[in-house]
Motif scaffolding. Structure first.
Motif, PDB file in Angstrom:
ATOM      1  N   TRP A  35       0.836  -1.209   0.000  1.00 33.81           N
ATOM      2  CA  TRP A  35       0.000   0.000   0.000  1.00 33.81           C
ATOM      3  C   TRP A  35       0.870   1.257   0.000  1.00 33.81           C
ATOM      4  N   THR A  36       1.911   1.249   0.808  1.00 30.23           N
ATOM      5  CA  THR A  36       2.769   2.432   0.925  1.00 30.23           C
ATOM      6  C   THR A  36       3.447   2.736  -0.416  1.00 30.23           C
ATOM      7  N   ARG A  37       3.986   1.691  -1.039  1.00 27.85           N
ATOM      8  CA  ARG A  37       4.653   1.884  -2.333  1.00 27.85           C
ATOM      9  C   ARG A  37       3.666   2.417  -3.377  1.00 27.85           C
ATOM     10  N   GLU A  38       2.492   1.805  -3.477  1.00 21.54           N
ATOM     11  CA  GLU A  38       1.544   2.199  -4.524  1.00 21.54           C
ATOM     12  C   GLU A  38       0.960   3.590  -4.266  1.00 21.54           C
ATOM     13  N   LEU A  39       0.705   3.928  -3.006  1.00 23.60           N
ATOM     14  CA  LEU A  39       0.187   5.272  -2.712  1.00 23.60           C
ATOM     15  C   LEU A  39       1.248   6.327  -3.042  1.00 23.60           C
ATOM     16  N   TRP A  40       2.496   6.008  -2.780  1.00 26.67           N
ATOM     17  CA  TRP A  40       3.593   6.920  -3.146  1.00 26.67           C
ATOM     18  C   TRP A  40       3.654   7.084  -4.666  1.00 26.67           C
ATOM     19  N   ILE A  41       3.565   5.960  -5.397  1.00 27.27           N
ATOM     20  CA  ILE A  41       3.632   6.007  -6.864  1.00 27.27           C
ATOM     21  C   ILE A  41       2.499   6.870  -7.402  1.00 27.27           C
ATOM     22  N   LYS A  42       1.305   6.693  -6.820  1.00 26.87           N
ATOM     23  CA  LYS A  42       0.153   7.513  -7.230  1.00 26.87           C
ATOM     24  C   LYS A  42       0.444   8.994  -6.975  1.00 26.87           C
ATOM     25  N   SER A  43       1.023   9.291  -5.812  1.00 26.09           N
ATOM     26  CA  SER A  43       1.304  10.694  -5.456  1.00 26.09           C
ATOM     27  C   SER A  43       2.338  11.309  -6.391  1.00 26.09           C
ATOM     28  N   LEU A  44       3.156  10.447  -7.004  1.00 23.47           N
ATOM     29  CA  LEU A  44       4.177  10.928  -7.947  1.00 23.47           C
ATOM     30  C   LEU A  44       3.602  11.129  -9.345  1.00 23.47           C
ATOM     31  N   GLY A  45       2.301  10.845  -9.475  1.00 27.54           N
ATOM     32  CA  GLY A  45       1.639  11.054 -10.759  1.00 27.54           C
ATOM     33  C   GLY A  45       1.852   9.917 -11.740  1.00 27.54           C
ATOM     34  N   MET A  46       2.187   8.742 -11.201  1.00 33.97           N
ATOM     35  CA  MET A  46       2.398   7.577 -12.073  1.00 33.97           C
ATOM     36  C   MET A  46       1.304   6.543 -11.810  1.00 33.97           C
ATOM     37  N   PRO A  47       1.056   5.639 -12.789  1.00 33.33           N
ATOM     38  CA  PRO A  47      -0.015   4.657 -12.598  1.00 33.33           C
ATOM     39  C   PRO A  47       0.283   3.716 -11.424  1.00 33.33           C
ATOM     40  N   ALA A  48      -0.688   3.577 -10.529  1.00 36.63           N
ATOM     41  CA  ALA A  48      -0.514   2.753  -9.326  1.00 36.63           C
ATOM     42  C   ALA A  48      -1.468   1.563  -9.369  1.00 36.63           C
ATOM     43  N   VAL A  49      -1.076   0.481  -8.699  1.00 37.81           N
ATOM     44  CA  VAL A  49      -1.952  -0.692  -8.562  1.00 37.81           C
ATOM     45  C   VAL A  49      -2.604  -0.610  -7.185  1.00 37.81           C
ATOM     46  N   LEU A  50      -3.881  -0.247  -7.174  1.00 38.47           N
ATOM     47  CA  LEU A  50      -4.597  -0.101  -5.896  1.00 38.47           C
ATOM     48  C   LEU A  50      -5.905  -0.885  -5.922  1.00 38.47           C
ATOM     49  N   PRO A  51      -6.145  -1.752  -4.985  1.00 39.35           N
ATOM     50  CA  PRO A  51      -5.254  -2.241  -3.924  1.00 39.35           C
ATOM     51  C   PRO A  51      -3.973  -2.852  -4.500  1.00 39.35           C
ATOM     52  N   PRO A  52      -2.901  -2.864  -3.726  1.00 32.41           N
ATOM     53  CA  PRO A  52      -1.612  -3.314  -4.241  1.00 32.41           C
ATOM     54  C   PRO A  52      -1.588  -4.812  -4.558  1.00 32.41           C
ATOM     55  N   PRO A  53      -0.631  -5.238  -5.406  1.00 26.77           N
ATOM     56  CA  PRO A  53      -0.521  -6.654  -5.779  1.00 26.77           C
ATOM     57  C   PRO A  53      -0.413  -7.579  -4.563  1.00 26.77           C
ATOM     58  N   GLU A  54       0.258  -7.130  -3.515  1.00 28.18           N
ATOM     59  CA  GLU A  54       0.422  -7.959  -2.312  1.00 28.18           C
ATOM     60  C   GLU A  54      -0.939  -8.319  -1.718  1.00 28.18           C
ATOM     61  N   GLU A  55      -1.866  -7.335  -1.795  1.00 26.16           N
ATOM     62  CA  GLU A  55      -3.210  -7.527  -1.262  1.00 26.16           C
ATOM     63  C   GLU A  55      -4.016  -8.448  -2.189  1.00 26.16           C
ATOM     64  N   GLU A  56      -3.966  -8.137  -3.459  1.00 25.74           N
ATOM     65  CA  GLU A  56      -4.739  -8.884  -4.465  1.00 25.74           C
ATOM     66  C   GLU A  56      -4.321 -10.350  -4.496  1.00 25.74           C
ATOM     67  N   LYS A  57      -3.023 -10.599  -4.308  1.00 25.97           N
ATOM     68  CA  LYS A  57      -2.517 -11.975  -4.374  1.00 25.97           C
ATOM     69  C   LYS A  57      -2.453 -12.619  -2.990  1.00 25.97           C
ATOM     70  N   ASP A  58      -2.972 -11.904  -2.001  1.00 25.25           N
ATOM     71  CA  ASP A  58      -3.042 -12.413  -0.632  1.00 25.25           C
ATOM     72  C   ASP A  58      -1.698 -12.984  -0.154  1.00 25.25           C
ATOM     73  N   VAL A  59      -0.669 -12.164  -0.314  1.00 22.35           N
ATOM     74  CA  VAL A  59       0.707 -12.555   0.004  1.00 22.35           C
ATOM     75  C   VAL A  59       0.893 -12.796   1.502  1.00 22.35           C
ATOM     76  N   LYS A  60       1.596 -13.907   1.832  1.00 20.44           N
ATOM     77  CA  LYS A  60       1.836 -14.221   3.252  1.00 20.44           C
ATOM     78  C   LYS A  60       3.305 -14.566   3.537  1.00 20.44           C
ATOM     79  N   THR A  61       4.168 -14.384   2.521  1.00 18.24           N
ATOM     80  CA  THR A  61       5.596 -14.671   2.726  1.00 18.24           C
ATOM     81  C   THR A  61       6.429 -13.593   2.046  1.00 18.24           C
ATOM     82  N   ALA A  62       7.705 -13.489   2.473  1.00 20.24           N
ATOM     83  CA  ALA A  62       8.604 -12.507   1.874  1.00 20.24           C
ATOM     84  C   ALA A  62       8.796 -12.802   0.393  1.00 20.24           C
TER      85      ALA A  62
END
Ligand SMILES: [Fe+2]
Ligand SMILES: [Fe+2]
Length: 197
Positions: A156-183
């Motif tokens: 979320w932090t990375r994508e919200l920053w990317i959005k704030s920089l005026g670049m296309p963001a993935v929101l909700p982020p891929p980590e959320e969409e793919k239900d990531v549970k490991t590094a």
């Protein structure tokens, strides 16, 4: 295994969870994105439950949860500083900027929280008897939630920053969409973000 240092870690873990409740409560006053707000509401509830779970370990190990240790004092100081940082950002009157600060503060807090539980998991493997049982039971209940807290909020932090920089963001982020549970899952999800735009 050094029992004194195990106890130091447990006091830090309790203080981290207590601070986490304050950090999420403040972060929720900074959040703008509706989906992230829902996530953090869930994480706040889970963190409140983690406080009780750590208190449960203290009971089983007959440790006094009110004892002050140098380590927990430092953890408390960092937690209070993160709350102050968010309040400072809010006072500046830029809601989008305050949301970014809140997301960064949650990542910083969850990095420590995640480390604590990783170490509690290592201790559980090494300990014997009641200690092993108490640590393992708590760890099993909490571990997956801590993975989510850290990896999803980092996304979320990375994508919200990317959005704030005026670049296309993935929101909700891929980590959320793919239900990531490991590094490794988080690294993979991040790698795939370009294809999710
Ligand atoms: Fe936690
Ligand atoms: Fe957490």
């Amino acid at each position: 295994m050094k029992k004194d240092q195990m106890n130091n870690l447990l006091y830090e873990a309790l203080e981290t969870e207590l601070g986490g409740v304050q950090i999420y409560t403040t972060a929720l006053t900074c959040v703008q994105n509706k989906d992230l707000k829902e996530e953090w509401e869930k994480y706040l509830e889970q963190t409140q439950n983690h406080v009780e779970i750590v208190r449960g370990i203290f009971e089983k190990l007959e440790l006094d949860p009110d004892v002050e240790t140098p380590g927990r004092g430092v953890v408390r100081h960092i937690g209070e500083s993160l709350v102050k940082a968010m309040e400072l950002a809010k006072e500046a009157g830029e809601p989008a900027a305050a949301e970014l600060v809140a997301a960064e503060c949650v990542v910083l807090a969850e990095t420590k929280d995640h480390l604590n539980w990783e170490l509690i998991g290592e201790l559980a493997k090494e300990a014997k008897g009641t200690t092993a049982e108490a640590l393992k039971e708590a760890h099993d209940e909490v571990e997956e939630q801590e993975d989510e807290h850290l990896y999803h909020t980092t996304g979320w932090t990375r994508e919200l920053w990317i959005k704030s920089l005026g670049m296309p963001a993935v929101l909700p982020p891929p980590e959320e969409e793919k239900d990531v549970k490991t590094a490794i899952g988080a690294a993979r999800a991040k790698h795939q973000r370009a294809g999710m735009l």
